[in-house]
Scaffold this motif. Structure first.
Motif, PDB file in Angstrom:
ATOM      1  N   TYR A   1       0.831  -1.203   0.000  1.00  0.00           N
ATOM      2  CA  TYR A   1       0.000   0.000   0.000  1.00  0.00           C
ATOM      3  C   TYR A   1       0.871   1.261   0.000  1.00  0.00           C
ATOM      4  O   TYR A   1       0.617   2.210  -0.771  1.00  0.00           O
ATOM      5  N   GLU A   2       1.894   1.288   0.857  1.00  0.00           N
ATOM      6  CA  GLU A   2       2.764   2.462   0.924  1.00  0.00           C
ATOM      7  C   GLU A   2       3.532   2.649  -0.380  1.00  0.00           C
ATOM      8  O   GLU A   2       3.739   3.779  -0.833  1.00  0.00           O
ATOM      9  N   SER A   3       3.958   1.544  -0.993  1.00  0.00           N
ATOM     10  CA  SER A   3       4.641   1.640  -2.283  1.00  0.00           C
ATOM     11  C   SER A   3       3.717   2.229  -3.346  1.00  0.00           C
ATOM     12  O   SER A   3       4.130   3.068  -4.160  1.00  0.00           O
ATOM     13  N   ALA A   4       2.446   1.806  -3.322  1.00  0.00           N
ATOM     14  CA  ALA A   4       1.482   2.342  -4.286  1.00  0.00           C
ATOM     15  C   ALA A   4       1.265   3.835  -4.077  1.00  0.00           C
ATOM     16  O   ALA A   4       1.172   4.607  -5.038  1.00  0.00           O
ATOM     17  N   ARG A   5       1.181   4.248  -2.812  1.00  0.00           N
ATOM     18  CA  ARG A   5       1.001   5.680  -2.516  1.00  0.00           C
ATOM     19  C   ARG A   5       2.181   6.497  -3.021  1.00  0.00           C
ATOM     20  O   ARG A   5       2.006   7.567  -3.608  1.00  0.00           O
ATOM     21  N   GLU A   6       3.399   5.997  -2.764  1.00  0.00           N
ATOM     22  CA  GLU A   6       4.593   6.747  -3.169  1.00  0.00           C
ATOM     23  C   GLU A   6       4.672   6.897  -4.683  1.00  0.00           C
ATOM     24  O   GLU A   6       5.086   7.935  -5.197  1.00  0.00           O
ATOM     25  N   LYS A   7       4.251   5.852  -5.400  1.00  0.00           N
ATOM     26  CA  LYS A   7       4.347   5.874  -6.861  1.00  0.00           C
ATOM     27  C   LYS A   7       3.109   6.450  -7.532  1.00  0.00           C
ATOM     28  O   LYS A   7       3.113   6.667  -8.750  1.00  0.00           O
ATOM     29  N   GLY A   8       2.040   6.652  -6.754  1.00  0.00           N
ATOM     30  CA  GLY A   8       0.815   7.182  -7.332  1.00  0.00           C
ATOM     31  C   GLY A   8       0.106   6.189  -8.235  1.00  0.00           C
ATOM     32  O   GLY A   8      -0.501   6.577  -9.239  1.00  0.00           O
ATOM     33  N   VAL A   9       0.159   4.884  -7.855  1.00  0.00           N
ATOM     34  CA  VAL A   9      -0.491   3.853  -8.659  1.00  0.00           C
ATOM     35  C   VAL A   9      -1.442   3.057  -7.774  1.00  0.00           C
ATOM     36  O   VAL A   9      -1.487   3.235  -6.566  1.00  0.00           O
ATOM     37  N   ARG A  10      -2.205   2.166  -8.406  1.00  0.00           N
ATOM     38  CA  ARG A  10      -3.136   1.332  -7.665  1.00  0.00           C
ATOM     39  C   ARG A  10      -2.378   0.240  -6.912  1.00  0.00           C
ATOM     40  O   ARG A  10      -1.260  -0.128  -7.264  1.00  0.00           O
ATOM     41  N   PHE A  11      -3.030  -0.291  -5.884  1.00  0.00           N
ATOM     42  CA  PHE A  11      -2.442  -1.370  -5.091  1.00  0.00           C
ATOM     43  C   PHE A  11      -2.062  -2.544  -5.979  1.00  0.00           C
ATOM     44  O   PHE A  11      -0.971  -3.126  -5.847  1.00  0.00           O
ATOM     45  N   SER A  12      -2.945  -2.917  -6.901  1.00  0.00           N
ATOM     46  CA  SER A  12      -2.674  -4.056  -7.778  1.00  0.00           C
ATOM     47  C   SER A  12      -1.441  -3.813  -8.646  1.00  0.00           C
ATOM     48  O   SER A  12      -0.643  -4.731  -8.876  1.00  0.00           O
ATOM     49  N   GLU A  13      -1.281  -2.586  -9.127  1.00  0.00           N
ATOM     50  CA  GLU A  13      -0.112  -2.277  -9.958  1.00  0.00           C
ATOM     51  C   GLU A  13       1.176  -2.390  -9.162  1.00  0.00           C
ATOM     52  O   GLU A  13       2.176  -2.932  -9.648  1.00  0.00           O
ATOM     53  N   ALA A  14       1.166  -1.873  -7.934  1.00  0.00           N
ATOM     54  CA  ALA A  14       2.363  -1.962  -7.090  1.00  0.00           C
ATOM     55  C   ALA A  14       2.682  -3.417  -6.769  1.00  0.00           C
ATOM     56  O   ALA A  14       3.854  -3.820  -6.738  1.00  0.00           O
ATOM     57  N   LEU A  15       1.648  -4.217  -6.534  1.00  0.00           N
ATOM     58  CA  LEU A  15       1.854  -5.629  -6.221  1.00  0.00           C
ATOM     59  C   LEU A  15       2.479  -6.364  -7.403  1.00  0.00           C
ATOM     60  O   LEU A  15       3.491  -7.059  -7.250  1.00  0.00           O
ATOM     61  N   LEU A  16       1.898  -6.211  -8.580  1.00  0.00           N
ATOM     62  CA  LEU A  16       2.391  -6.938  -9.743  1.00  0.00           C
ATOM     63  C   LEU A  16       3.739  -6.408 -10.216  1.00  0.00           C
ATOM     64  O   LEU A  16       4.572  -7.162 -10.714  1.00  0.00           O
ATOM     65  N   GLU A  17       3.952  -5.110 -10.039  1.00  0.00           N
ATOM     66  CA  GLU A  17       5.239  -4.531 -10.426  1.00  0.00           C
ATOM     67  C   GLU A  17       6.363  -5.045  -9.534  1.00  0.00           C
ATOM     68  O   GLU A  17       7.493  -5.233  -9.959  1.00  0.00           O
ATOM     69  N   GLY A  18       6.030  -5.288  -8.249  1.00  0.00           N
ATOM     70  CA  GLY A  18       7.044  -5.764  -7.321  1.00  0.00           C
ATOM     71  C   GLY A  18       7.329  -7.245  -7.415  1.00  0.00           C
ATOM     72  O   GLY A  18       8.257  -7.744  -6.762  1.00  0.00           O
ATOM     73  N   PHE A  19       6.562  -7.967  -8.206  1.00  0.00           N
ATOM     74  CA  PHE A  19       6.728  -9.421  -8.316  1.00  0.00           C
ATOM     75  C   PHE A  19       7.645  -9.725  -9.494  1.00  0.00           C
ATOM     76  O   PHE A  19       7.486  -9.164 -10.572  1.00  0.00           O
ATOM     77  N   PRO A  20       8.618 -10.674  -9.321  1.00  0.00           N
ATOM     78  CA  PRO A  20       8.924 -11.374  -8.080  1.00  0.00           C
ATOM     79  C   PRO A  20      10.071 -10.769  -7.279  1.00  0.00           C
ATOM     80  O   PRO A  20      10.314 -11.171  -6.153  1.00  0.00           O
ATOM     81  N   GLY A  21      10.801  -9.788  -7.867  1.00  0.00           N
ATOM     82  CA  GLY A  21      12.048  -9.392  -7.221  1.00  0.00           C
ATOM     83  C   GLY A  21      11.977  -8.197  -6.312  1.00  0.00           C
ATOM     84  O   GLY A  21      12.901  -7.953  -5.551  1.00  0.00           O
TER      85      GLY A  21
END
Length: 320
Positions: free
Chosen positions: A189-209
């Motif tokens: 959630y915090e990563s999504a806020r910092e980047k200004g994207v949706r929770f799902s985008e931050a989750l998938l962007e961070g996968f897997p590394g």
């Protein structure tokens, strides 16, 4: 719109923090308080206010809940019983009087409880009613079935078939995964806020590394996505169905490629909802109707005294 003084959020798999931190997340917003109830009698509001204002964390300047000027007093009482068996007999006698002396239909009477683990609360009362020949119903059985982790996971996975960027579906599946807790979800959630994207985008962007290691949850979250994403790739939902209903399509798809086992009870609910929805709607809209239509269908078939949790009765109006 929301009310952080209600406990309904935890039952609906949400969290009051979404309301409480809204002013910090969205600068320039305003708080417009709705404090007048047009549903309940003034005596009932007084009892509710007594409970609400007992919260020591409640802001001192929060507006008091008030009844409408036209509200009748209403009838409410606190009864004490020396034992569970005495309580069961007492509640059954009250219900019998409502039916026999006031002419109420049994289906217009609700027996509410906050929780009912292993029917510890409702079981003795149902038995006492049955001894008096009074019919009972339990329309919460459908909701209880939908809340079972396996069935809930199926609904969330289907929501991802309808929209792979459904942030609430991803958050729900993470919550269901053993060993992946709030710390991991908060980091996304915090990563999504910092980047200004949706929770799902931050989750998938961070996968897997790129997952932030939250007490060992990173690997378990990665394993979860390793299971879900290939299943989503193997299955695709059509925009609309012409020759069959969504419940039938879902059952066939899950039997052919099951991400988790499909229960007979969930299958029956989906087929029942098929009978109530309009043809041609998209999958996402259908899934949004499963819970309310299944609940309404169960309630419409109720002919006896209904036993429900307080949260599942929200929005209902009955005589007693």
């Amino acid at each position: 719109v929301g009310d952080d003084e209600q406990s309904i959020y935890s039952f609906r798999r949400a969290h009051p923090q979404g309301i409480r931190r809204f002013p910090a997340d969205y600068e320039g917003c305003a708080d417009y308080t709705l404090s007048v109830s047009h549903r309940c009698g003034s005596e009932i509001i007084a009892w509710a206010r007594h409970v609400i204002e007992g919260d020591p964390t409640r802001p001192a300047d929060r507006a008091r809940l008030q009844p409408a000027d036209t509200a009748a007093p209403g009838e409410v009482a606190l009864l004490g019983f020396p034992s569970n068996s005495a309580e069961a007999r007492g509640v059954a006698q009250i219900i019998a009087a409502l039916i026999e002396k006031e002419g109420l239909d049994p289906s217009e009477i609700l027996v509410l409880c906050r929780g009912d683990y292993n029917a510890a609360f409702s079981g003795p009362i149902k038995k006492a009613l049955e001894d008096l020949g009074i019919p009972v119903d339990d329309p919460t059985a459908v909701q209880t079935m939908l809340d079972e982790p396996t069935n809930r996971a199926i609904i969330l996975l289907l929501r991802l078939l309808a929209d792979r960027n459904d942030s609430l579906a991803w958050a729900g599946l993470i919550e269901l995964e053993p060993g992946v807790g709030d710390a991991f979800t908060s980091s996304i959630y915090e990563s999504a806020r910092e980047k200004g994207v949706r929770f799902s985008e931050a989750l998938l962007e961070g996968f897997p590394g790129g997952f932030i290691d939250a007490r060992g949850a990173r690997n378990k979250a990665a394993a979860l996505l390793d299971r879900i994403l290939p299943w989503l790739d193997r299955n695709s939902a059509p925009e609309a169905l012409e020759e069959k209903a969504w419940g039938e399509w879902i059952i066939e798809a899950l039997l052919a490629d099951p991400p988790v086992p499909l229960s007979d009870e969930l299958g029956e609910v989906l087929l029942g909802v098929d009978e109530l929805v309009e043809p041609g709607m998209p999958l996402g809209r259908y899934l949004g109707l499963v819970q309310p239509l299944a609940r309404d269908r169960a309630q419409s078939h109720a002919g006896g005294v209904r036993f429900m949790s307080m949260v599942s009765s929200k929005g209902l109006t009955v005589e007693a």
